[in-house]
Write a protein that holds these residues in place. Sequence first.
Motif, PDB file in Angstrom:
ATOM      1  N   ALA A 202       0.993  -1.140  -0.065  1.00  0.00           N
ATOM      2  CA  ALA A 202       0.153   0.077  -0.117  1.00  0.00           C
ATOM      3  C   ALA A 202       0.831   1.231   0.028  1.00  0.00           C
ATOM      4  CB  ALA A 202      -0.789   0.146   1.212  1.00  0.00           C
ATOM      5  N   VAL A 203       1.923   1.264   1.019  1.00  0.00           N
ATOM      6  CA  VAL A 203       2.641   2.346   0.913  1.00  0.00           C
ATOM      7  C   VAL A 203       3.229   2.766  -0.669  1.00  0.00           C
ATOM      8  CG1 VAL A 203       4.961   3.234   2.133  1.00  0.00           C
ATOM      9  CG2 VAL A 203       3.111   2.214   3.568  1.00  0.00           C
ATOM     10  N   ALA A 206       0.914   4.147  -2.993  1.00  0.00           N
ATOM     11  CA  ALA A 206       0.576   5.202  -2.612  1.00  0.00           C
ATOM     12  C   ALA A 206       1.916   6.287  -3.301  1.00  0.00           C
ATOM     13  CB  ALA A 206       0.170   5.524  -1.176  1.00  0.00           C
ATOM     14  N   ASN A 210       1.344   8.924  -6.341  1.00  0.00           N
ATOM     15  CA  ASN A 210       1.589  10.359  -6.094  1.00  0.00           C
ATOM     16  C   ASN A 210       2.838  11.044  -6.851  1.00  0.00           C
ATOM     17  OD1 ASN A 210      -0.628  11.408  -4.385  1.00  0.00           O
ATOM     18  ND2 ASN A 210       0.311   9.836  -2.929  1.00  0.00           N
ATOM     19  N   LEU A 214       2.981  14.052  -9.718  1.00  0.00           N
ATOM     20  CA  LEU A 214       4.123  14.961  -9.861  1.00  0.00           C
ATOM     21  C   LEU A 214       4.662  15.084 -11.138  1.00  0.00           C
ATOM     22  CD1 LEU A 214       5.275  14.816  -6.003  1.00  0.00           C
ATOM     23  CD2 LEU A 214       3.861  16.595  -6.987  1.00  0.00           C
ATOM     24  N   LEU A 233       9.363  22.802  -6.271  1.00  0.00           N
ATOM     25  CA  LEU A 233       8.146  21.881  -5.389  1.00  0.00           C
ATOM     26  C   LEU A 233       8.179  20.741  -5.562  1.00  0.00           C
ATOM     27  CD1 LEU A 233       6.290  22.521  -3.030  1.00  0.00           C
ATOM     28  CD2 LEU A 233       4.391  22.944  -4.707  1.00  0.00           C
ATOM     29  N   PHE A 234       7.641  20.636  -6.937  1.00  0.00           N
ATOM     30  CA  PHE A 234       7.411  19.032  -7.470  1.00  0.00           C
ATOM     31  C   PHE A 234       8.489  18.104  -7.347  1.00  0.00           C
ATOM     32  CE2 PHE A 234       4.111  21.085 -10.486  1.00  0.00           C
ATOM     33  CZ  PHE A 234       3.247  21.244  -9.516  1.00  0.00           C
ATOM     34  N   ALA A 237       8.902  17.506  -3.632  1.00  0.00           N
ATOM     35  CA  ALA A 237       7.661  16.610  -2.971  1.00  0.00           C
ATOM     36  C   ALA A 237       8.033  15.155  -3.608  1.00  0.00           C
ATOM     37  CB  ALA A 237       6.591  17.115  -3.610  1.00  0.00           C
ATOM     38  N   LEU A 241       8.799  11.722  -1.140  1.00  0.00           N
ATOM     39  CA  LEU A 241       8.010  10.491  -1.354  1.00  0.00           C
ATOM     40  C   LEU A 241       8.883   9.478  -1.653  1.00  0.00           C
ATOM     41  CD1 LEU A 241       4.704  11.686  -3.210  1.00  0.00           C
ATOM     42  CD2 LEU A 241       4.965  10.998  -0.920  1.00  0.00           C
ATOM     43  N   TRP A 248      11.132   2.277   3.197  1.00  0.00           N
ATOM     44  CA  TRP A 248      10.294   1.421   4.009  1.00  0.00           C
ATOM     45  C   TRP A 248       9.960   0.237   3.021  1.00  0.00           C
ATOM     46  CZ3 TRP A 248       4.898   3.329   6.353  1.00  0.00           C
ATOM     47  CH2 TRP A 248       4.429   2.199   6.930  1.00  0.00           C
TER      48      TRP A 248
ATOM     49  N   TYR B   5       1.256  25.668  -3.571  1.00  0.00           N
ATOM     50  CA  TYR B   5       2.164  25.708  -2.459  1.00  0.00           C
ATOM     51  C   TYR B   5       1.413  24.949  -1.392  1.00  0.00           C
ATOM     52  CZ  TYR B   5       5.742  27.794  -5.038  1.00  0.00           C
ATOM     53  OH  TYR B   5       6.698  28.239  -6.179  1.00  0.00           O
ATOM     54  N   VAL B   8      -0.482  21.068  -2.784  1.00  0.00           N
ATOM     55  CA  VAL B   8       0.329  19.885  -2.928  1.00  0.00           C
ATOM     56  C   VAL B   8       0.759  19.243  -1.335  1.00  0.00           C
ATOM     57  CG1 VAL B   8       2.647  19.032  -3.236  1.00  0.00           C
ATOM     58  CG2 VAL B   8       1.427  20.273  -5.066  1.00  0.00           C
ATOM     59  N   PHE B  12      -0.876  15.521   0.034  1.00  0.00           N
ATOM     60  CA  PHE B  12       0.025  14.656   0.715  1.00  0.00           C
ATOM     61  C   PHE B  12      -0.684  14.425   2.068  1.00  0.00           C
ATOM     62  CE2 PHE B  12       4.609  15.100  -0.908  1.00  0.00           C
ATOM     63  CZ  PHE B  12       4.270  15.069  -1.965  1.00  0.00           C
ATOM     64  N   ALA B  15      -3.318  11.938   1.475  1.00  0.00           N
ATOM     65  CA  ALA B  15      -2.806  10.851   0.897  1.00  0.00           C
ATOM     66  C   ALA B  15      -2.525  10.070   2.102  1.00  0.00           C
ATOM     67  CB  ALA B  15      -1.558  10.882  -0.076  1.00  0.00           C
ATOM     68  N   VAL B  19      -3.457   6.232   3.729  1.00  0.00           N
ATOM     69  CA  VAL B  19      -2.464   5.052   3.840  1.00  0.00           C
ATOM     70  C   VAL B  19      -2.506   4.636   5.500  1.00  0.00           C
ATOM     71  CG1 VAL B  19      -0.154   4.710   4.009  1.00  0.00           C
ATOM     72  CG2 VAL B  19      -1.015   5.683   2.079  1.00  0.00           C
ATOM     73  N   PHE B  22      -5.477   2.657   5.651  1.00  0.00           N
ATOM     74  CA  PHE B  22      -5.451   1.198   5.168  1.00  0.00           C
ATOM     75  C   PHE B  22      -4.457   0.151   6.238  1.00  0.00           C
ATOM     76  CE2 PHE B  22      -3.067  -1.954   2.781  1.00  0.00           C
ATOM     77  CZ  PHE B  22      -4.111  -2.476   2.288  1.00  0.00           C
TER      78      PHE B  22
END
Lengths: 859, 58
Positions: A202-203, A206, A210, A214, A233-234, A237, A241, A248, B5, B8, B12, B15, B19, B22
Amino acid sequence: MSALSPAATSPPSASVAPASHISPAQTSTQVECTHCRLPMSIVAGNSGPHFCCNGCETAHAVITSCGLDGYYALRDRLEASAASADHAPRRYSEFDDPTFRKLYCREAPDGLVQTELLLEGVHCVACVWLVERLPRVNSAVLESTLDLRRCSVRLTFDPRVGPLSRIAADLDALGYPPHPARRAAQRDARRAEDRQMLVKLAVAGACAGNIMLLFFALYAGMFEGIEGGFQQLFRWAAMILNTICLAWPGLVFARSALGALRARTINLDVPIAMGLYLGGAWGIWKTITGEGDLYFDSISALIFFLLIGRYVQQRQQRFASDALELLFNLAGSTAHRVGADGACVDVPTESLHVGETVEVRAGETIPADGVVLLGNSKVDCSILTGESRPLTVNIGDSVAAGSVNLQSVLRVTVVATGESTRIGKLLRMVEDAQARRAPIVRLADRWGAWLLYGLLLLAAATLIFWWPISPTLAFDRAAALLIATCPCGLGLATPLAMTVAVGLAARCGILIKGGEILELLARPGERGTIVLDKTGTMTEGVLSVARWTGPASVLELAGALCRTSSHPVSKAVVRHLNVAPRMKVAHSHEHRGMGLEGTVIEETSPHEWRVLLGHAEFLGTQNVAIPPDLAFEADRCAANGLSPLFVAVDGVCAGLAEMGDRIRPDTAAAVRRFRAFGWSVRVLSGDREEVVRHVASEAGISPQDALGGICPEAKLNIVRELTSKGRTVMIGDGVNDAAALAAASVGVAVRGGAEASLAAADVSLTSDGLLPVVELLEGARRLMWTIYLTITTSLLYNLVAASLALLGYISPLLAAIIMPASSLTAVAICMKSRPFRPSPRAMRGQTSPGRPNTRGALV
Amino acid sequence: MSVIYIMVPLAFVLAGGAVWAFIRAASGGQYDDLDTPAVRMLLDEEPASRTAPQQIRR
């Protein structure tokens, strides 16, 4: 309508006919209801089918209109065979024993108790409905939840309202004989592992999703232009992630790769982890410096895809191990302890102590090693020794746990229990052999090393090629190469192909514990040997009439007489005849250890026959001469290890039945196929030498490859020696084979095997004979072909990606297209492959009792 | 467009919440059995079953 299900045959749906329908009529005769067999009265002279109620009439009409009238004949036959071993309804009083409570139940502080029971005969939706309505049948049950795949029910009950034994008896009455779920700790551990895997999946999903969003923005920015702030920013981000994803769920690959490196080997996870982590680290550096291409979308999607492959594989293996667990747990664990007052108490086997006395009824398994205190009987030790002939035991003889009491009630003083019994020691040997076995090197892992070297070489070439232009650019290109050529399709291909194969095999009645085993079975390699056990594997494993010499009418007379006796020989004759009796037995007398004597009358004519059954000496004492041709036949069959049984009618010896363990009709054909695949075939058996030789020669195996009279320890040593020389496949069923099964490269347990052999074997078959083994070998070959095909295509993709990266044409977008394309090709090839073909013949194995359903076998 | 800004990080958080939910469900055992619930919904809950025994349970 429950009478339609096979489970309802023993108590023929008493619920269908309420007792109130049976009203005594004045001019009536007593008959049985045609459908449910409850006694009822009808007006005298009325013939044809009788029904006690409308329900039975409707059920009968439905059954006959579907052309299933055979059900009634089948029921009669089943009941006839069940009647000989008395079938009182089980009381399950051992479920109330404190030891049982301690072992299998969990007590909540509010006094409620939770337990998990495995059920036989769970098949479909209707079972879920019936079992989950248990609280209405038994008020002590508060909640009952059935798990269809594992065939287990989780019960919450109140012991103050009613005992567990009552609940168990209710479940049995519904047609689901319950068994305690042993090895609870292992099951809990596995459950926790499954949950962990799901969470990681799942992690990873996700994060990958995401990051993809981006990167859509970033790719759009590549073409349309993007404001610098948004781009940063993208990028940041996505970097966060991706780091979560690597730290993990991605650890699965890092751990596996490190484990392999620590063991100084290289598996497929080494190049995968290298690509993932080097690419990730380089990406983090690029984010911080704020320039250059990023490949986070490829990396996270890679982790997600690979985890899906692992999850699917793990789930499939759980299916096989759950099915095996069920078989394992079906083995009885009840003993009848005789108390000081002489009364029997049912207790779990675990609570027996040395010095106690247990009662073993006919047809039951002896729960502990002991000495016979009372009674004499015949005992089937084939599971321990492989010898097919039952042993006669008398007072003072010792009996071993695991052997089956065939004839009459025995009282046994317990000498050893649990681990210290002979069977317990054998089990320890099994564990030992399993621990000593070398792990299987998977094909993909063998390729992993070459891939790693190839990739490192290519990366070095890229570095050298681009270094003169710009060192940063060189590192960029090398990192891109490592990510784009990460062997994802390869990592996905084998697990998926194996999963499909294992799932299809399960539908053919072949339960495979781990897919890697199929790689070993595909090719014999150098000096590949298939080692066969005799009893139960090449032969049917039960005493039967191997051959009959004489007129059929004589056999019918003998069969009629045998119906009155519960001796194993008599039962074998009855089984051989397998028709409804037309004769009546007026009188019969069993001469213990000698033979059977009786008078048989035909129902239609008043003719009487005096029939004698027994060996030559018995007929001699009855003054019956044996004609020379039958005597010659008897000598020949004795030389083959079979026992002759003479039948005399009215003082004339007229027939000869050769009693023994009959060879399965498909054994010879299967042996020929094994040879055609390139395996050499040997026989190792604990049975007598001459019997083993005879069976081997009938199967087309030369006598020097057939060894008899081998104890389990010797068997283990021989298999070990063979395994050190080449690949071995051991096929057997008994506990005596278990250690050898564990020591061989691949152990295959055939149907009806002992629990120990099921635990030791890598593959277990739920249908009879050796033909499923042939299917297994063929399936393994087809599977390997699929795997080679997927590996080749995914390597082609990698080659394209590598050359693009080397030449500097690679971009994050291109990598993000090539990588999933390669994975999808692999998935498509695997999913379309049909390594095992469930055929109608193989499907028959599914209907066997106690066999778990195979629905949902494919994810 | 500077709302991005905020959007996003907010996305997160959402999301992350999904998670987390879940993970809770998975470790609570809701995904242990993936086969039986699929057929359980086919079974009609009878009106009678809503009375005595079940109400005590829930």
